[in-house]
Scaffold this active site. Structure first.
Site, mmCIF file in Angstrom:
data_model
loop_
_atom_site.group_PDB
_atom_site.id
_atom_site.type_symbol
_atom_site.label_atom_id
_atom_site.label_comp_id
_atom_site.label_asym_id
_atom_site.label_seq_id
_atom_site.Cartn_x
_atom_site.Cartn_y
_atom_site.Cartn_z
ATOM 1 N N GLU A 1 41.518 -41.972 13.634
ATOM 2 C CA GLU A 1 41.255 -41.682 12.227
ATOM 3 C C GLU A 1 42.205 -42.486 11.336
ATOM 4 O OE1 GLU A 1 41.933 -37.645 11.146
ATOM 5 O OE2 GLU A 1 41.196 -37.920 9.097
ATOM 6 N N GLU B 1 46.203 -19.258 12.599
ATOM 7 C CA GLU B 1 45.268 -20.377 12.734
ATOM 8 C C GLU B 1 44.081 -19.994 13.610
ATOM 9 O OE1 GLU B 1 46.461 -23.761 15.179
ATOM 10 O OE2 GLU B 1 45.613 -25.111 13.684
ATOM 11 N N CYS C 1 58.522 -27.865 16.544
ATOM 12 C CA CYS C 1 58.045 -26.632 17.180
ATOM 13 C C CYS C 1 59.020 -26.061 18.203
ATOM 14 C CB CYS C 1 56.716 -26.878 17.856
ATOM 15 S SG CYS C 1 55.460 -27.477 16.722
ATOM 16 N N SER D 1 44.814 -35.169 7.910
ATOM 17 C CA SER D 1 43.944 -35.626 8.984
ATOM 18 C C SER D 1 42.910 -34.545 9.265
ATOM 19 C CB SER D 1 44.770 -35.880 10.240
ATOM 20 O OG SER D 1 43.924 -35.911 11.359
ATOM 21 N N LYS E 1 50.310 -19.936 14.525
ATOM 22 C CA LYS E 1 49.148 -20.216 15.367
ATOM 23 C C LYS E 1 48.275 -18.978 15.512
ATOM 24 C CE LYS E 1 49.934 -24.564 16.635
ATOM 25 N NZ LYS E 1 48.988 -25.637 16.331
ATOM 26 N N GLU F 1 43.276 -38.398 16.080
ATOM 27 C CA GLU F 1 44.023 -38.574 14.837
ATOM 28 C C GLU F 1 44.452 -40.029 14.667
ATOM 29 O OE1 GLU F 1 46.752 -35.415 14.259
ATOM 30 O OE2 GLU F 1 47.688 -36.321 12.508
ATOM 31 N N GLU G 1 36.356 -20.552 10.699
ATOM 32 C CA GLU G 1 35.604 -21.775 10.999
ATOM 33 C C GLU G 1 35.823 -22.273 12.432
ATOM 34 O OE1 GLU G 1 37.986 -21.478 8.767
ATOM 35 O OE2 GLU G 1 39.236 -23.259 8.548
ATOM 36 N N CYS H 1 48.730 -30.942 12.702
ATOM 37 C CA CYS H 1 48.962 -30.111 13.890
ATOM 38 C C CYS H 1 49.595 -28.781 13.554
ATOM 39 C CB CYS H 1 49.890 -30.802 14.884
ATOM 40 S SG CYS H 1 49.483 -32.490 15.159
#
Ligand code: SF4
Ligand code: SF4
Ligand code: SF4
Lengths: 106, 425, 217
Positions: free
Chosen positions: B146, B237, B399, B195, B234, B143, B242, B175
């Site tokens: 990037e 996620e 978190c 990102s 999560k 990241e 994908e 994240c």
């Protein structure tokens, strides 16, 4: 109705200044105790968050290395496998695309 | 559920959180913690969740005083059966925030740092350790790189190495799956700003089943990855279709044949893991400290602070500084992004050694989407945002206060001053 | 009932307080029960809680203003309901003679009582403590459920439920006995007066110690 239709009343209570202060004091104290309790629990609201935050920063301070690019295992991963950041394999394994979910899916 | 979920792809968990109507008192507390207004039901009536708006962040769950919301997916028993299967290597990907919270489930004081004991308990349970802090470091490499390429593109017109398109500034962190889903469902025009780096959990899954398969000497389909997260989002996620890049890598590059598998097979929240330990009669508080040898357990301090608000940004600054200037920071602690202020911002001026020019980078850190995000995102939408890099975490304080963390009775996620809020509608 | 000997038992301020109490507490109890069992649709439940909130605010104002206007009466009330003597135990042993009177039509000797008999005193204590709890927890649950610690809100919620159940059940008994003692009922809802003779029988200690002839001025 006229006032004459009853003959008796309760003896009215006479409260001296002192008694007034005492009684009011006791009542106020009774009401204040729960208020103080509520205040104290309310101010402690974020204590658990602060404790977790502090100790996670402590984990950082304890660490031998403190910057990501100095992590030897990460370097080893890139050397043995991933190539380098944003490499083709990195793009495949470590990057992703997002979808517009405002259009009906599924 | 009588409505058909519209904002989910096939195979995704359509909403990890639901409300138990017989317990709900209609007090409206949860609504004020919800980032999207997904909670419906008038004041006084039982509430329910609109899954299309819901981010599965779990803030309503950890903040409902009466314990009405619950998780619809529970993998504890599945994981135990996998642990009993000799053919399966179970890999536990432990997020940073878990180590300062799981002790609470075993009677330790709030915030106890129990990395060693947690490793010990996992070893006893037969879980291979893959510290997500390792992939947090990896995330920073990806990241951060990037961001540097986006910044050099914006300032110096630098092109991508392989001519690939380069995203716009400001760059948002990616994240937090609740935040990603928030962008996807509410502000799709901001998707190019996110990102492209996967979250550490998904990187960990992909690495464990490719490079990790080599390290452990096991075929990828025999590796069962569990994300151990402070987070209910999560779970959602990990179910995104994908995220099968390890499978694709193995079939296309290694020509391996097997049934499809996800990068991260299941996710346990911190509470779930504590339940698993208890079912297996492991008392984490009494465990010996254990230090695993495996390279996936090596992490830097920058990786571990991902669990705090501002942590990703601070970690990125530490590495970006070194990459851009070519020098190491002497004091790595970057204080302006720490603390519980709703929106934190900072500027860093540094010399880009590649172009020998001074550049100033404006950073912002937002936590608690429900209360703090709006002004920052409005600026970005209007094109007037002064920032170049913005960290967003859905949960207040980050978190460590996620929706999957142990529920502390003596606090709530409310970070601002205590003010009355009179419910009516 | 045209006895010349009447005692003013409930002055106007008390009667007004009681009226406001009735029109706030009865709706509170009814809507509270509905909120507990949640039988209706969303908008009806919302209407229910709005009535509950408004009645709760009315009750709060009623209690506060009576506390200030009728300060002395509040003090008297408290000192009466919180005073315990041996008579109270004897009273409870025969339950004030009511079951015998109602079921067996028998009269049993009852220890002499003050303005409130022991049952009423217990009722008074419960109403006072329960009322204070209900008002405080109710206001907190309405205004702060999102930012007080979750355990605290849950605790306040339980207190609210327990106190509400206790007072609602008490209320049924209170209404029944209130109508049964019809002279007292009329006194509270109409003119405030009860006959001297009856008071002497029901509350001998009160008449003896606290009742004075209306001063002539
Ligand atoms: S906070 Fe809990 S009890 Fe209150 S409305 Fe929300 S789900 Fe229902
Ligand atoms: S899980 Fe998060 S987004 Fe979903 S209803 Fe609860 S608070 Fe709102
Ligand atoms: S802030 Fe962390 S715990 Fe909260 S939803 Fe995002 S990733 Fe999950």
């Amino acid at each position: 109705m006229s006032e004459q239709d009853y003959k008796y009343i309760e003896n009215p209570l006479h409260i001296t200044r002192r008694e007034f202060i005492t009684i009011t004091g006791i009542i106020t104290a009774f009401l204040a105790l729960p208020s103080i309790w509520i205040r104290s629990v309310a101010t402690a609201n974020n204590d658990y968050i602060k404790a977790r935050t502090k100790n996670l920063y402590q984990d950082d301070v304890q660490s031998k290395i403190r910057v990501s690019h100095a992590n030897k295992s990460v370097a080893r991963y890139y050397k043995e496998f991933g190539g380098k950041p944003l490499s083709r394999l990195s793009e495949e394994l470590l990057h992703t695309k997002y979808i517009n979910r405002t259009k009906a899916l599924s | 559920m009588n409505v058909i979920a519209k904002t989910y792809q096939k195979g995704e968990i359509p909403g990890v959180i639901a409300i138990n109507a017989s317990v709900c008192k209609g007090c409206d507390a949860c609504k004020r913690h919800c980032p999207t207004g997904a909670i419906t039901g008038m004041f006084g009536a039982t509430h329910s969740i609109d899954v299309d708006l819901c981010l599965s962040c779990g803030q309503c769950l950890v903040n409902c005083p009466f314990g009405a919301p619950y998780e619809t997916s529970d993998a504890v028993d599945t994981v135990i059966s996998k642990l009993n299967d000799a053919n399966v290597t179970v890999v536990g990907i432990i997020a940073p925030a878990v180590r300062v919270a799981i002790g609470e489930e075993f009677g330790m004081p709030a915030g106890s740092l129990v990395t060693g004991k947690l490793y010990g308990a996992m070893k006893k349970a037969g879980i291979e350790i893959f510290d997500n802090n390792f992939t947090a470091d990896l995330t920073i490499m990806e990241e951060g790189s990037e961001f540097i390429s986006r910044a050099r593109h914006a300032v110096f017109g630098e092109k991508g190495e392989n001519g690939e398109p380069i995203g716009p500034l400001p760059q948002f962190t990616s994240c937090c799956p609740a935040w990603v889903r928030f962008v996807e469902t509410q502000y799709p025009s901001l998707i190019p700003h996110l990102s492209s780096a996967k979250s550490p959990q998904q990187m960990a899954g992909a690495v464990a089943k490719t490079y990790g398969a080599k390290v452990w000497g096991k075929p990828a389909e025999q590796i069962y990855t569990i994300g151990i997260m402070p987070c209910t989002a999560k779970k959602f996620e990990a179910s995104r279709p994908e995220f099968k890049s390890a499978f694709e890598y193995q079939t296309h590059i290694n020509k391996a044949k097997s049934e499809t598998y996800a990068d991260v097979d299941v996710v346990l929240t911190t509470r779930d893991l504590a339940r698993l330990f208890k079912k297996m009669k492991i008392d984490l508080a009494k465990e010996q400290d254990y230090t695993p040898e495996i390279l996936f357990a090596e992490y830097s301090g920058a990786g571990t602070i991902f669990g705090n608000t501002g942590g990703v940004m601070e970690a990125a600054v530490r590495t970006a500084y070194a990459v851009i200037t070519g020098n190491e920071l002497t004091d790595v602690e970057f204080k302006p992004v720490r603390g519980l202020k709703g929106v934190k911002s900072a500027s860093v001026t540094l010399k880009d050694s590649k172009y020998d020019k001074e550049v100033t980078i404006n950073l912002a850190v937002v936590h608690g989407i429900a209360r703090n995000l709006k002004p920052v995102i409005d600026q970005v939408l209007a094109g007037t945002s002064p920032y170049h890099f913005i960290e967003v975490m859905n949960c207040p304080a980050g978190c460590i206060n996620g929706g999957g963390q142990p529920i502390q009775k003596n606090g709530s996620s409310w970070i601002e001053a205590i003010r009355p809020w009179f419910a009516w509608k | 009932m045209h006895s010349k000997n009447m005692i003013l038992k409930h002055p106007l301020s008390v009667r007004i307080f009681h009226y406001l109490l009735v029109i706030s507490f009865v709706p509170l109890a009814v809507t509270g029960l509905i909120l507990y069992f949640k039988p209706f649709s969303e908008s009806t439940m919302n209407l229910t809680i709005r009535v509950h909130v408004i009645a709760g605010i009315l009750l709060t104002f009623d209690a506060l203003s009576f506390f200030m206007i009728g300060y002395k009466r509040v003090v008297l009330f408290l000192s009466r309901v919180f005073s315990i003597s041996g008579n109270d135990f004897k009273w409870f042993a025969v339950l004030g003679g009511y079951p015998q009177k109602l079921l067996l039509h028998k009269k049993v000797p009852v220890p002499p009582m003050g303005k409130y008999n022991s049952g009423q005193k217990l009722f008074g204590v419960c109403v006072f403590i329960g009322g204070v709890i209900l008002i405080f927890t109710g206001l907190a649950l309405w205004a702060f459920p999102h930012n007080l610690p979750r355990g605290t809100v849950a605790l306040l919620g339980h207190l609210h439920t327990i106190a509400a159940w206790a007072l609602t059940l008490f209320l049924c008994v209170h209404i029944f006995l209130g109508i049964y003692m019809f002279d007292d009922f009329k006194a509270m809802f109409l003119h405030g007066k009860i006959p001297y003779e009856e008071a002497k029988e029901m509350a001998p200690l009160w008449v003896e110690k606290e009742i004075i002839p209306l001063p002539k001025n």
